[in-house]
Design a protein around this motif. Structure first.
Motif, short mmCIF file in Angstrom:
data_model
loop_
_atom_site.label_atom_id
_atom_site.label_comp_id
_atom_site.label_asym_id
_atom_site.label_seq_id
_atom_site.Cartn_x
_atom_site.Cartn_y
_atom_site.Cartn_z
N VAL A 66 0.82 -1.22 0.00
CA VAL A 66 0.00 0.00 0.00
C VAL A 66 0.85 1.26 0.00
O VAL A 66 0.36 2.33 -0.36
N ALA A 67 2.11 1.16 0.40
CA ALA A 67 3.01 2.31 0.39
C ALA A 67 4.44 1.82 0.25
O ALA A 67 4.86 0.89 0.94
N TRP A 68 5.16 2.45 -0.65
CA TRP A 68 6.56 2.11 -0.91
C TRP A 68 7.47 3.08 -0.17
O TRP A 68 7.05 4.17 0.19
N PRO A 69 8.75 2.72 0.02
CA PRO A 69 9.69 3.62 0.69
C PRO A 69 9.84 4.95 -0.07
O PRO A 69 9.69 5.00 -1.29
N GLU A 70 10.16 5.99 0.67
CA GLU A 70 10.37 7.32 0.09
C GLU A 70 11.65 7.35 -0.77
O GLU A 70 11.66 7.96 -1.83
N ASP A 71 12.71 6.69 -0.29
CA ASP A 71 13.98 6.69 -1.00
C ASP A 71 13.81 6.04 -2.38
O ASP A 71 13.38 4.90 -2.49
N ALA A 72 14.14 6.79 -3.45
CA ALA A 72 13.89 6.34 -4.81
C ALA A 72 14.62 5.03 -5.16
O ALA A 72 14.03 4.14 -5.77
N LEU A 73 15.89 4.92 -4.78
CA LEU A 73 16.64 3.70 -5.09
C LEU A 73 16.08 2.50 -4.35
O LEU A 73 15.88 1.43 -4.94
N TRP A 74 15.81 2.64 -3.07
CA TRP A 74 15.26 1.55 -2.26
C TRP A 74 13.88 1.16 -2.79
O TRP A 74 13.54 -0.01 -2.89
N ARG A 75 13.07 2.15 -3.13
CA ARG A 75 11.73 1.90 -3.69
C ARG A 75 11.83 1.11 -4.99
O ARG A 75 11.12 0.14 -5.21
N ARG A 76 12.72 1.54 -5.87
CA ARG A 76 12.87 0.87 -7.17
C ARG A 76 13.34 -0.56 -6.98
O ARG A 76 12.85 -1.50 -7.62
N TRP A 77 14.29 -0.77 -6.05
CA TRP A 77 14.81 -2.11 -5.80
C TRP A 77 13.72 -3.01 -5.24
O TRP A 77 13.54 -4.14 -5.70
#
Length: 82
Positions: free
Chosen positions: A60-71
Motif C-alpha cells: 500500500v506504500a513504498w519507501p520514500e527513497d527512490a533507489l530503495w523503492r525501485r529495488w
C-alpha cells in the motif's frame, strides 16, 4: 518496533531484522489478503524479504527513497502498481 501488525496491514519501519521473520510469517499465514506498508522501511533482512516475495501481499506504500523503492518494487512480485 520494526513491524506493527494491524488487522490486515503490517507496517514495516526502520531495520527489519531476521528476528522479525517468524512473527511476520505467522501474521501473513493468518490473513486472506495481507497488505504491507513499506514507507518507513530502511532495510529488510533477506528472510523477511523472502517471506514478502512468497506471500505476495499488496503493497500500500513504498519507501520514500527512490533507489530503495525501485529495488523493492522490482523484487516484490505484487499486483499493486508502484
Amino acid at each position: 518496533m520494526p513491524i506493527r501488525f494491524e488487522k490486515t496491514l503490517a507496517v514495516l519501519d526502520g531495520n527489519c531484522a531476521v528476528e522479525e521473520a517468524e512473527s511476520l510469517l505467522d501474521w501473513l499465514k493468518s490473513r486472506k489478503r495481507p497488505r504491507v506498508d513499506l514507507s518507513g522501511c530502511e532495510h529488510l533482512h533477506t528472510a523477511v524479504l523472502q517471506l514478502l516475495i512468497a506471500a505476495r501481499p499488496a503493497v500500500v506504500a513504498w519507501p520514500e527513497d527512490a533507489l530503495w523503492r525501485r529495488w523493492l518494487s522490482a523484487a516484490l512480485p505484487t499486483d499493486t502498481p508502484s
